[in-house]
Write a protein that holds these residues in place. Structure first.
Motif, PDB file in Angstrom:
ATOM      1  N   LYS A   1      -9.878  -8.479  36.991  1.00  0.00           N
ATOM      2  CA  LYS A   1      -9.874  -9.729  37.749  1.00  0.00           C
ATOM      3  C   LYS A   1      -9.368 -10.856  36.846  1.00  0.00           C
ATOM      4  N   GLY A   2      -8.371 -11.559  37.338  1.00  0.00           N
ATOM      5  CA  GLY A   2      -7.831 -12.684  36.566  1.00  0.00           C
ATOM      6  C   GLY A   2      -8.022 -13.978  37.322  1.00  0.00           C
ATOM      7  N   GLU A   3      -8.645 -14.928  36.662  1.00  0.00           N
ATOM      8  CA  GLU A   3      -8.799 -16.262  37.251  1.00  0.00           C
ATOM      9  C   GLU A   3      -8.327 -17.242  36.208  1.00  0.00           C
ATOM     10  N   SER A   4      -8.223 -18.475  36.612  1.00  0.00           N
ATOM     11  CA  SER A   4      -7.732 -19.480  35.685  1.00  0.00           C
ATOM     12  C   SER A   4      -8.524 -19.435  34.370  1.00  0.00           C
ATOM     13  N   GLY A   5      -7.877 -19.055  33.311  1.00  0.00           N
ATOM     14  CA  GLY A   5      -8.505 -19.094  31.978  1.00  0.00           C
ATOM     15  C   GLY A   5      -9.430 -17.948  31.658  1.00  0.00           C
ATOM     16  N   SER A   6      -9.623 -17.001  32.578  1.00  0.00           N
ATOM     17  CA  SER A   6     -10.520 -15.891  32.217  1.00  0.00           C
ATOM     18  C   SER A   6     -10.076 -14.554  32.806  1.00  0.00           C
ATOM     19  N   LEU A   7     -10.391 -13.540  32.040  1.00  0.00           N
ATOM     20  CA  LEU A   7     -10.073 -12.171  32.452  1.00  0.00           C
ATOM     21  C   LEU A   7     -11.391 -11.397  32.481  1.00  0.00           C
ATOM     22  N   THR A   8     -11.661 -10.734  33.610  1.00  0.00           N
ATOM     23  CA  THR A   8     -12.888  -9.940  33.708  1.00  0.00           C
ATOM     24  C   THR A   8     -12.516  -8.496  33.992  1.00  0.00           C
ATOM     25  N   LEU A   9     -13.082  -7.618  33.201  1.00  0.00           N
ATOM     26  CA  LEU A   9     -12.884  -6.174  33.399  1.00  0.00           C
ATOM     27  C   LEU A   9     -14.268  -5.613  33.734  1.00  0.00           C
ATOM     28  N   SER A  10     -14.386  -4.916  34.845  1.00  0.00           N
ATOM     29  CA  SER A  10     -15.721  -4.456  35.220  1.00  0.00           C
ATOM     30  C   SER A  10     -15.675  -3.080  35.874  1.00  0.00           C
ATOM     31  N   GLY A  11     -16.843  -2.493  35.948  1.00  0.00           N
ATOM     32  CA  GLY A  11     -16.979  -1.192  36.604  1.00  0.00           C
ATOM     33  C   GLY A  11     -18.398  -1.041  37.099  1.00  0.00           C
ATOM     34  N   SER A  12     -18.577  -0.306  38.171  1.00  0.00           N
ATOM     35  CA  SER A  12     -19.938  -0.090  38.650  1.00  0.00           C
ATOM     36  C   SER A  12     -20.035   1.261  39.341  1.00  0.00           C
ATOM     37  N   SER A  13     -21.232   1.780  39.361  1.00  0.00           N
ATOM     38  CA  SER A  13     -21.505   3.049  40.041  1.00  0.00           C
ATOM     39  C   SER A  13     -23.002   3.092  40.271  1.00  0.00           C
ATOM     40  N   GLU A  14     -23.499   4.219  40.791  1.00  0.00           N
ATOM     41  CA  GLU A  14     -24.942   4.322  40.992  1.00  0.00           C
ATOM     42  C   GLU A  14     -25.697   4.292  39.660  1.00  0.00           C
ATOM     43  N   TYR A  15     -24.966   4.554  38.546  1.00  0.00           N
ATOM     44  CA  TYR A  15     -25.627   4.563  37.232  1.00  0.00           C
ATOM     45  C   TYR A  15     -25.801   3.160  36.663  1.00  0.00           C
ATOM     46  N   GLY A  16     -25.017   2.191  37.156  1.00  0.00           N
ATOM     47  CA  GLY A  16     -25.144   0.834  36.632  1.00  0.00           C
ATOM     48  C   GLY A  16     -23.844   0.068  36.696  1.00  0.00           C
ATOM     49  N   ASN A  17     -23.839  -1.088  36.042  1.00  0.00           N
ATOM     50  CA  ASN A  17     -22.663  -1.969  36.060  1.00  0.00           C
ATOM     51  C   ASN A  17     -22.285  -2.353  34.643  1.00  0.00           C
ATOM     52  N   VAL A  18     -21.007  -2.558  34.432  1.00  0.00           N
ATOM     53  CA  VAL A  18     -20.527  -3.085  33.141  1.00  0.00           C
ATOM     54  C   VAL A  18     -19.544  -4.210  33.453  1.00  0.00           C
ATOM     55  N   LYS A  19     -19.654  -5.285  32.702  1.00  0.00           N
ATOM     56  CA  LYS A  19     -18.732  -6.403  32.924  1.00  0.00           C
ATOM     57  C   LYS A  19     -18.316  -6.949  31.561  1.00  0.00           C
ATOM     58  N   VAL A  20     -17.019  -7.012  31.335  1.00  0.00           N
ATOM     59  CA  VAL A  20     -16.500  -7.555  30.069  1.00  0.00           C
ATOM     60  C   VAL A  20     -15.686  -8.802  30.425  1.00  0.00           C
ATOM     61  N   THR A  21     -16.082  -9.938  29.884  1.00  0.00           N
ATOM     62  CA  THR A  21     -15.383 -11.188  30.212  1.00  0.00           C
ATOM     63  C   THR A  21     -14.698 -11.736  28.967  1.00  0.00           C
ATOM     64  N   MET A  22     -13.449 -12.105  29.127  1.00  0.00           N
ATOM     65  CA  MET A  22     -12.706 -12.708  28.011  1.00  0.00           C
ATOM     66  C   MET A  22     -12.109 -14.029  28.502  1.00  0.00           C
ATOM     67  N   THR A  23     -12.182 -15.031  27.652  1.00  0.00           N
ATOM     68  CA  THR A  23     -11.589 -16.328  28.009  1.00  0.00           C
ATOM     69  C   THR A  23     -10.586 -16.708  26.922  1.00  0.00           C
ATOM     70  N   THR A  24      -9.963 -17.838  27.103  1.00  0.00           N
ATOM     71  CA  THR A  24      -8.945 -18.260  26.131  1.00  0.00           C
ATOM     72  C   THR A  24      -9.552 -18.465  24.738  1.00  0.00           C
ATOM     73  N   SER A  25     -10.866 -18.656  24.687  1.00  0.00           N
ATOM     74  CA  SER A  25     -11.484 -18.832  23.367  1.00  0.00           C
ATOM     75  C   SER A  25     -11.868 -17.487  22.737  1.00  0.00           C
ATOM     76  N   THR A  26     -11.664 -16.385  23.468  1.00  0.00           N
ATOM     77  CA  THR A  26     -11.979 -15.062  22.912  1.00  0.00           C
ATOM     78  C   THR A  26     -10.796 -14.597  22.062  1.00  0.00           C
ATOM     79  N   SER A  27     -11.094 -14.114  20.852  1.00  0.00           N
ATOM     80  CA  SER A  27      -9.985 -13.760  19.949  1.00  0.00           C
ATOM     81  C   SER A  27      -9.141 -12.602  20.485  1.00  0.00           C
ATOM     82  N   GLU A  28      -9.745 -11.710  21.296  1.00  0.00           N
ATOM     83  CA  GLU A  28      -8.985 -10.563  21.813  1.00  0.00           C
ATOM     84  C   GLU A  28      -7.945 -10.974  22.852  1.00  0.00           C
ATOM     85  N   LEU A  29      -8.206 -12.066  23.550  1.00  0.00           N
ATOM     86  CA  LEU A  29      -7.291 -12.503  24.608  1.00  0.00           C
ATOM     87  C   LEU A  29      -6.311 -13.514  24.031  1.00  0.00           C
TER      88      LEU A  29
END
Lengths: 249, 358
Positions: free
Chosen positions: A157-185
């Motif tokens: 998911k891409g929105e102004s200034g942020s990138l979210t990578l996520s996944g979910s299933s019956e086992y649970g949810n994971v969400k990774v958020t990166m913004t312009t201040s994150t060194s990886e992005l």
């Protein structure tokens, strides 16, 4: 005449690994200025597009258009025999054969038979991507590995200034958020907010095939559109592009 | 302690105990012809099958998968398992309260006591292929399994041979449930190496079957090989009108390396029958297996039911006009809502890259 020489086999390793994740055969097209390869996987879910420029090689002589189709396993076995510091040269042999010479002091010569290709030219996907990010390979690889712990599907998911990578299933949810201040992005350019889902398995296979010397990846996507991941092979403009079709939520 | 004399089909049972330890012992039955041949179980009712399994006299002794392999009784039981004919066997056992092992992989077995000693056995006959793999200690288990299958040894016998440690280089005892999945998996993987080189089937097809509380629909699509299995319990628990996410495992053209942890052993049993169908027609295709459990289902009859049910569906396969007809035909056969199959399937939700090339 065809004679392509590399003093470093890293590029070959990357191309072979990426192709092996999708294909059994590789159809390399040699042009006077570059090597290209464009193939879909057998299930037509992903496409790999290679553009390997002449300047990336230590020697590149190609006086026409040649297509060489090899079994990836055979090519991989030969390239594996080359160690760091070896020079690898590819040329055409007699008949339908390809000669690979590996030199370091003495010379080893391997001859592989080119297959009769069933490969037909396919166009690249015609897509106007709404979002583009540049992210470190490590950042993207880690995010996919995080999501793979619970899901076989990744939502980008891409929105102004942020990138979210996520996944979910019956086992649970994971969400990774990166913004312009994150060194990886490193860069983010979102024309329209975009969300799309993709197979974790397919993305993971491609990302794993990339050499750790790859610094950053350019990723483009859009609502219900394929994701395009562009990975440099070297610093001279050669690149691998990976298109992966989306999944419906 | 008492002496029990009877006939075994032969069937040597190896259930899991704890800490990777196993138990091992023979099942003595009044109907060895039926007891030992799951191919015949389709012709009887689930309750008759359960009665047959529960009426057998099974005695078990604890064994270590590696260390016990040369113990006297284990050696005798391994030899009994090699036989292609029924074997008369005499054992000493200490009777105990009947214990019923309900195993969803290997089926229900009634254990009547502790096996103390195998006294005698007679009537063993060995086929040439089985003798060959047993005596060849340098033949890898996967190659031995393939060789036996190609020599027309039935898959249930091969599972038994792997379980009693009669195949491979480093031989050890293997739990019955794991040997079943291992043989299904080895044979499918071996056949798939050939199948992915074959041409693609030319039309859509659907096959259906109903076996002992399990309804199966197989949909064959003219694409390169892939396999997906979905499992619904909706008609069993009365939730068929709800839209819900179902258990699903799948693989693409290159197969899968990790364990199918949602559908488990049933996945490998179904895939074996699907791949065998492709091998028989020498074509590749994309296959979806829909499996539904209803209220006639009796627990723990074993995954043979899935293997035979999917095989029966392929034996009734019919061509379809197109993809829509094919899936409508399959969904119509099922009680579970169409939406549940669609939202749970990986294949249904995956768009092809071709759609973006136009």
């Amino acid at each position: 005449m065809l004679q392509v020489t590399s003093k470093d086999v890293n590029g070959w390793n990357t191309v072979i690994k990426a192709a092996s994740a999708l294909l059994e055969e590789i159809a390399l097209e040699f042009h006077p200025d570059k090597i290209t390869m464009r193939n879909m996987d057998p299930s037509h879910i992903a496409m790999l597009n290679l553009e390997w420029l002449a300047q990336s090689f230590d020697g590149y002589v190609c006086d026409g258009e040649y297509i060489i189709t090899l079994r990836l396993e055979d090519l991989a076995n030969v390239v594996k025999r080359a160690s760091k510091g070896d020079t690898m040269e590819i040329s055409l042999g007699e008949g339908n054969s390809v000669v690979i010479k590996v030199r370091n002091g003495y010379q080893r010569e391997f001859t592989l038979h080119s297959l009769e290709s069933s490969h037909t030219a396919v166009p690249l996907p015609k897509v106007n991507f709404a979002a583009k990010v540049v992210i470190t390979l490590k950042g993207f690889r880690d995010a996919i590995a995080d999501i793979a712990t619970v899901s076989d599907q990744i939502v980008i998911k891409g929105e102004s200034g942020s990138l979210t990578l996520s996944g979910s299933s019956e086992y649970g949810n994971v969400k990774v958020t990166m913004t312009t201040s994150t060194s990886e992005l490193k860069e983010i350019d979102i024309a329209d907010s975009s969300t799309a889902s993709y197979s974790v398995e397919y993305l993971e296979k491609f990302i794993r095939s990339l050499s750790t010397s790859t610094d950053t990846l350019s990723i483009q996507f859009g609502n219900r559109l394929p994701v395009k991941v562009e990975a440099p092979i070297d610093q001279k403009g050669s690149k691998l592009e990976y298109y992966l079709a989306p999944r419906v939520e | 302690m008492e002496t029990v004399y009877g006939t075994t089909s032969p069937f040597i049972y190896l259930p899991l105990r704890y800490n990777a330890l196993l138990s091992m012992g023979p099942s003595i039955t009044s109907d060895p012809g039926l007891f030992g041949d799951p191919n015949k179980w389709l012709n009887i009712s689930a309750s008759d099958l359960l009665r047959l399994r529960l009426s057998s006299v099974t005695s078990l002794k604890p064994v270590n998968p590696e260390r016990s392999i040369l113990d006297s009784d284990v050696r005798k039981l391994r030899e009994v398992a090699l036989s292609q004919k029924y074997v008369d066997i005499e054992v000493n056992m200490t009777k105990s309260q009947r214990k019923i092992f309900r195993d969803q992989f290997s089926g229900t077995i009634s254990v009547k006591g502790r096996l103390e000693r195998v006294l005698n056995y007679s009537g063993t006959e060995f086929s040439r292929p089985i003798e060959k793999v047993f005596s060849d200690g340098s033949l890898r288990a996967a190659d031995a399994v393939k060789y036996l299958f190609e020599s027309d040894v039935n898959v249930y016998k091969i599972q038994q041979l792997l379980s009693v440690g009669s195949l491979g280089i480093n031989r050890k005892l293997v739990a019955t449930r794991w040997s079943i999945t291992a043989v299904d998996s080895m044979l499918s993987s071996s056949m798939l190496r050939e199948i992915t080189q074959y041409g693609i089937i030319s039309s859509y097809m659907v096959g259906k079957s109903y076996i002992m509380g399990n309804r199966f629909a197989v949909v064959v699509e003219p694409e390169c090989y892939s396999f997906e299995m979905l499992e619904s319990w909706a008609p069993y628990n009365g939730s068929e009108n709800l839209i819900q996410v179902l258990a699903r495992d799948n693989e693409g053209y290159f197969g899968r390396k990790d364990y199918a942890d949602e559908v488990e052993g049933a996945y490998y049993a179904a895939r074996f029958s699907a791949v065998k169908f492709l091998e028989n027609i020498r074509k590749q295709a994309s296959i979806i297996v829909l499996m539904e459990v209803d209220r006639n289902w009796i627990p723990s009859l074993g995954v043979w039911r899935v293997r035979e049910g999917v095989k029966a569906a392929f034996e009734n396969i019919q061509k379809q006009d197109d993809k829509t007809h094919a899936y409508n035909e399959a969904f119509k056969f099922m009680k579970t809502r169409k939406e549940s199959w669609v939202i749970s399937s990986s294949k249904f939700r995956q768009i092809k890259i071709d759609e973006f090339l136009r």
